[in-house]
Write a protein that holds these residues in place. Structure first.
Motif, short mmCIF file in Angstrom:
data_model
loop_
_atom_site.label_atom_id
_atom_site.label_comp_id
_atom_site.label_asym_id
_atom_site.label_seq_id
_atom_site.Cartn_x
_atom_site.Cartn_y
_atom_site.Cartn_z
N PHE A 1 0.94 -1.24 -0.22
CA PHE A 1 0.14 -0.08 -0.08
C PHE A 1 0.53 1.45 0.42
O PHE A 1 -0.13 2.02 -0.79
CB PHE A 1 -0.56 -0.49 1.35
N ASN A 2 1.73 1.27 1.16
CA ASN A 2 2.97 2.25 0.88
C ASN A 2 4.03 2.55 -0.62
O ASN A 2 4.46 3.38 -0.54
CB ASN A 2 3.79 2.11 1.96
N ALA A 3 4.45 1.23 -1.28
CA ALA A 3 5.01 1.00 -2.35
C ALA A 3 6.47 0.81 -1.29
O ALA A 3 7.50 2.09 -1.73
CB ALA A 3 4.93 1.89 -3.23
N LEU A 4 6.85 0.89 0.05
CA LEU A 4 7.69 1.55 0.30
C LEU A 4 7.68 0.36 1.75
O LEU A 4 7.31 -0.38 2.35
CB LEU A 4 7.59 2.64 1.27
N PRO A 5 8.83 0.59 2.13
CA PRO A 5 10.18 -1.06 3.31
C PRO A 5 9.80 -0.28 4.30
O PRO A 5 9.68 0.78 4.79
CB PRO A 5 11.61 -1.04 2.33
N SER A 6 9.58 -0.97 5.59
CA SER A 6 9.78 -0.86 6.90
C SER A 6 11.11 -1.44 6.89
O SER A 6 11.56 -2.70 6.59
CB SER A 6 8.74 -0.45 7.81
N LEU A 7 11.77 -1.21 8.57
CA LEU A 7 12.42 -2.38 9.31
C LEU A 7 12.07 -2.84 10.49
O LEU A 7 11.42 -2.05 11.24
CB LEU A 7 13.50 -1.49 9.24
N TRP A 8 12.13 -3.96 10.78
CA TRP A 8 12.41 -5.22 11.84
C TRP A 8 13.38 -5.64 12.83
O TRP A 8 13.88 -5.92 11.78
CB TRP A 8 11.18 -5.99 11.73
N LEU A 9 13.47 -4.21 13.67
CA LEU A 9 14.68 -4.87 14.78
C LEU A 9 14.10 -5.96 15.68
O LEU A 9 13.96 -5.88 16.61
CB LEU A 9 14.29 -3.26 15.75
N ASP A 10 14.71 -7.66 14.82
CA ASP A 10 14.44 -8.79 15.89
C ASP A 10 14.75 -8.71 17.27
O ASP A 10 14.45 -9.27 18.09
CB ASP A 10 14.76 -10.08 14.70
#
Length: 163
Positions: free
Chosen positions: A77-86
């Protein structure tokens, strides 16, 4: 202190830090299972044909004292990434020296470089030093499930904090 990308030769180091983080999480009450990671699995999933996550290491005098493990998520929907800090972990002997701040700012810089909308991660409520740290860097709790908080922050906000 030096922050660097982990390399395949660091697998035993990464595995050792993950073992220490699992023990820390056990003490906090957020992990009661069996650690299923092995050096072989880590090698394949972090440095194989398709790396599923990335690791940065914090070193003091050539000795690893902490790490961050993260991966990218994608929003169609954003056509963008996010970052998951595991994982974000600093050995107990190296805490309160600013290493966590340097690690999270490095991860925020990576997120900003790739135009990520935000960083997100979980923390257990009983980890009050961690919860205070996350608030200090500008993260907000956006959801809670039981005693687990979901934190979210923009890379820009983290990079602008003076901590």
């Amino acid at each position: 202190m030096m922050i660097r990308d982990a390399m395949p030769k660091d697998i035993s180091l990464i595995f050792g830090l993950i073992q220490k983080k699992a023990e820390f999480d056990r003490q906090m009450g957020s992990f009661s299972g069996t650690l299923k990671a092995t050096p072989e699995k880590l090698s394949k999933t972090l440095f194989g044909d398709v790396p599923f996550a990335k690791v940065i290491l914090a070193e003091i005098a050539g000795n690893a004292v902490g790490f961050g493990l993260y991966y990218f998520r994608y929003s169609s929907f954003n056509a963008l990434p996010s970052l998951w800090l595991d994982d974000l972990y600093i050995e107990s002997k190296a805490r309160h020296q600013g290493i966590g701040t340097v690690l999270i700012k490095e991860i925020a810089a990576i997120a900003q470089k790739y135009n990520c909308t935000h960083l997100a991660w979980n923390a257990i409520e009983t980890n009050q030093p961690g919860v205070r740290f996350y608030h200090k860097i500008g993260a907000e709790i956006v959801a809670q499930e039981g005693d687990i908080f979901l934190f979210k922050a923009s890379p820009t906000k983290i990079l602008k904090t003076g901590c």
